[in-house]
Design a protein around this motif. Structure first.
Motif, PDB file in Angstrom:
ATOM      1  N   ILE A   1      11.678   3.214  -1.661  1.00 55.76           N
ATOM      2  CA  ILE A   1      11.601   3.732  -0.707  1.00 55.76           C
ATOM      3  C   ILE A   1      10.772   3.341   0.385  1.00 55.76           C
ATOM      4  O   ILE A   1      10.590   4.101   1.112  1.00 55.76           O
ATOM      5  N   ALA A   2       9.652   4.128  -0.419  1.00 57.65           N
ATOM      6  CA  ALA A   2       8.468   4.204  -0.171  1.00 57.65           C
ATOM      7  C   ALA A   2       7.238   3.254   0.804  1.00 57.65           C
ATOM      8  O   ALA A   2       7.253   3.264   2.049  1.00 57.65           O
ATOM      9  N   ARG A   3       8.220   1.900   0.089  1.00 57.13           N
ATOM     10  CA  ARG A   3       7.479   0.867   1.116  1.00 57.13           C
ATOM     11  C   ARG A   3       8.040  -0.012   2.489  1.00 57.13           C
ATOM     12  O   ARG A   3       7.794  -0.192   2.763  1.00 57.13           O
ATOM     13  N   LYS A   4       9.635   1.432   2.539  1.00 59.14           N
ATOM     14  CA  LYS A   4      10.160   0.293   3.708  1.00 59.14           C
ATOM     15  C   LYS A   4      10.153   1.785   4.568  1.00 59.14           C
ATOM     16  O   LYS A   4       9.602   1.282   5.312  1.00 59.14           O
ATOM     17  N   ILE A   5       9.602   2.533   4.250  1.00 57.93           N
ATOM     18  CA  ILE A   5       9.321   3.845   5.261  1.00 57.93           C
ATOM     19  C   ILE A   5       8.021   3.505   5.178  1.00 57.93           C
ATOM     20  O   ILE A   5       8.131   3.893   7.070  1.00 57.93           O
TER      21      ILE A   5
ATOM     22  N   TYR B   1       1.788   5.847  -2.384  1.00 57.46           N
ATOM     23  CA  TYR B   1       2.994   7.047  -3.034  1.00 57.46           C
ATOM     24  C   TYR B   1       3.233   7.271  -4.260  1.00 57.46           C
ATOM     25  O   TYR B   1       3.052   8.799  -5.160  1.00 57.46           O
ATOM     26  N   LEU B   2       2.712   6.054  -5.372  1.00 49.81           N
ATOM     27  CA  LEU B   2       3.048   6.376  -6.565  1.00 49.81           C
ATOM     28  C   LEU B   2       1.926   7.028  -7.332  1.00 49.81           C
ATOM     29  O   LEU B   2       1.883   7.995  -8.137  1.00 49.81           O
ATOM     30  N   ARG B   3       0.898   6.782  -6.293  1.00 51.70           N
ATOM     31  CA  ARG B   3      -0.771   7.651  -7.295  1.00 51.70           C
ATOM     32  C   ARG B   3      -0.892   8.908  -6.549  1.00 51.70           C
ATOM     33  O   ARG B   3      -1.183   9.568  -7.616  1.00 51.70           O
ATOM     34  N   ILE B   4       0.041   9.413  -5.821  1.00 51.30           N
ATOM     35  CA  ILE B   4      -0.043  10.540  -5.122  1.00 51.30           C
ATOM     36  C   ILE B   4       0.658  11.634  -5.584  1.00 51.30           C
ATOM     37  O   ILE B   4      -0.119  12.437  -6.281  1.00 51.30           O
ATOM     38  N   ARG B   5       1.901  10.521  -5.323  1.00 49.73           N
ATOM     39  CA  ARG B   5       3.143  11.785  -6.157  1.00 49.73           C
ATOM     40  C   ARG B   5       2.922  12.070  -7.957  1.00 49.73           C
ATOM     41  O   ARG B   5       3.271  13.588  -8.595  1.00 49.73           O
ATOM     42  N   TYR B   6       2.617  11.045  -8.745  1.00 50.58           N
ATOM     43  CA  TYR B   6       2.810  10.852  -9.619  1.00 50.58           C
ATOM     44  C   TYR B   6       1.686  10.582 -11.027  1.00 50.58           C
ATOM     45  O   TYR B   6       1.359   9.976 -12.181  1.00 50.58           O
ATOM     46  N   SER B   7       0.451  10.582 -10.102  1.00 47.64           N
ATOM     47  CA  SER B   7      -0.867  10.074 -10.635  1.00 47.64           C
ATOM     48  C   SER B   7      -0.541   8.590 -11.197  1.00 47.64           C
ATOM     49  O   SER B   7      -0.597   8.576 -12.009  1.00 47.64           O
TER      50      SER B   7
ATOM     51  N   LEU C   1       0.979  -0.779  -0.083  1.00 46.10           N
ATOM     52  CA  LEU C   1      -0.067  -0.606   0.543  1.00 46.10           C
ATOM     53  C   LEU C   1       0.880   0.802   0.421  1.00 46.10           C
ATOM     54  O   LEU C   1       0.566   2.546  -0.067  1.00 46.10           O
ATOM     55  N   SER C   2       2.022   1.488   0.684  1.00 49.20           N
ATOM     56  CA  SER C   2       2.585   2.125   0.888  1.00 49.20           C
ATOM     57  C   SER C   2       3.071   2.922  -0.423  1.00 49.20           C
ATOM     58  O   SER C   2       3.291   4.208  -0.666  1.00 49.20           O
ATOM     59  N   ARG C   3       3.902   2.734  -1.478  1.00 47.30           N
ATOM     60  CA  ARG C   3       4.295   2.351  -2.700  1.00 47.30           C
ATOM     61  C   ARG C   3       2.711   2.969  -3.767  1.00 47.30           C
ATOM     62  O   ARG C   3       2.831   3.561  -4.579  1.00 47.30           O
ATOM     63  N   PHE C   4       1.783   2.088  -3.540  1.00 40.48           N
ATOM     64  CA  PHE C   4       1.177   1.859  -4.575  1.00 40.48           C
ATOM     65  C   PHE C   4       0.433   3.221  -4.388  1.00 40.48           C
ATOM     66  O   PHE C   4       0.294   4.390  -5.427  1.00 40.48           O
TER      67      PHE C   4
END
Length: 369
Positions: free
Chosen positions: A136-140, A73-79, A68-71
């Protein structure tokens, strides 16, 4: 061990150790006076069930947070729209339609593929940055969630905080795996820093770079995935002019039958299957002759270890002979092709549809023989 990296065997032993510690901690939550009053068998049955459920649930929760973290992040940051791997449910949007499948392997959470159309929006440098930030978003995200849960445990059940610490250690070990079939997040970040991030993208930007990747055994499974995707796309597009890297890697693979072992990588066998029909559909006699020689060598090499694979290569030979000399198939029982053994989350939704098309095309061809 965790700093320098580990292989899968070490991780399995480390995972058993972590599981044991979690089981011991969970045992402190139980009232064994009540359990033993109901008998020894009842006590150990209940204890074992609770231990298994605790370990399974805690691992799955951490996997979900990782995905969920990666999903998000990429959705919000880069659409960016990419497969959401809520293990075992794998969710993706394909041609505007929402698809949900059941996955088989927890490690699909660590897959980094992005749908093809996203590559038209970003340059190579931007895609590498997106890849890195997603990892990195996955880990954080995992650490933020874990620390929050640990604080709650410390407030209400201090011993439970040890479970979170063990989970951190377990997932850090998972991040440090570097083997042919699986690269953990830490190893991926190291490869990206070394300029090898293209290995994890769903697009080939430089043929020579891919061939250099293949020369390193630890990267081969990822490169073979690139070759498989390209062969499938060519069959889908009815285009039989493969790039130089595909041609060179196939030659290298076919010269080393030991690559197809009694416990082969799935992508390698898929490449054999694809190339057999790629050659037939192309109607290129050189391709057909070459793959026949390869399959025959593989049958002789692998057949001495496994009747299952010997039968498969016999089946391939009969299909090729049927094409070349119009022979009838001697094996009447239809064999399932192995093109779709990839776990769904390993691949973008459109690529899965491409594989379905190729599989149906192969099935139709075999049915007409």
């Amino acid at each position: 061990m965790l700093r320098n990296g580990i292989n899968c065997i070490k991780f399995y032993w480390f995972g058993i150790f972590c599981t044991s510690i979690i089981g011991i901690v969970v045992s402190t939550f139980l009232d064994y006076r009540v359990l033993f009053s109901k008998g020894d068998f009842y006590t150990w049955r209940v204890s074992f069930t609770i231990f298994v459920i605790s370990v399974t649930v805690s691992d799955i929760i951490m996997l979900q947070v990782t995905a969920l973290s990666r999903f998000l992040y990429l959705r919000i940051r880069y659409s960016i729209k990419c497969p959401l791997c809520i293990f075992p449910f794998l969710i993706n949007s394909v041609d505007g339609k929402l698809e949900m499948k059941i996955g088989k392997k927890p490690e699909v959470v660590y897959c980094d593929f992005i749908d093809d159309e996203e590559y038209n929006r970003f340059s190579y440098e931007e895609m590498i940055r997106i890849l890195r930030e997603g990892i990195i978003a996955r880990k954080i995200g995992r650490y933020i969630f874990g620390i929050s849960v640990m604080i709650l445990f410390l407030c209400f059940k201090p011993a439970g905080a040890l479970i979170v610490i063990i989970l951190f250690a377990e997932f850090e070990a998972l991040d440090m795996i570097y083997e042919r079939k699986f690269h953990g997040d830490n190893f991926k970040l190291r490869n990206i820093r070394r300029g090898n991030g293209a290995l994890y993208l769903n697009k080939v930007y430089d043929d020579c770079r891919v061939e250099n990747f293949y020369d390193n055994d630890i990267n081969k499974n990822y490169v073979l995935g690139m070759v498989k995707r390209r062969l499938a796309k060519n069959i889908y597009d009815n285009d039989y002019t493969e790039p130089a890297y595909v041609n060179n890697i196939l030659k290298s693979l076919f010269m080393e039958p030991e690559e197809i072992s009694t416990s082969p990588d799935i992508k390698e066998l898929d490449i054999v299957t694809l190339y057999v029909f790629y050659a037939i559909f192309s109607k290129n006699e050189d391709y057909v002759g070459n793959i026949r020689n390869v399959v025959l060598r593989m049958k002789l090499y692998v057949g001495q270890y496994s009747k299952l694979w010997r039968d498969y290569f016999d089946y391939f030979l009969q299909i090729i002979d049927s094409y070349q000399w119009k022979k009838e198939l001697e094996i009447n029982k239809k064999k399932d092709m192995i093109l779709l053994y990839d776990c769904w989350a390993n691949i973008p939704g459109k690529y899965r549809n491409t594989l379905l098309y190729v599989k149906n095309k192969i099935d139709d061809y075999i049915n007409q023989i």
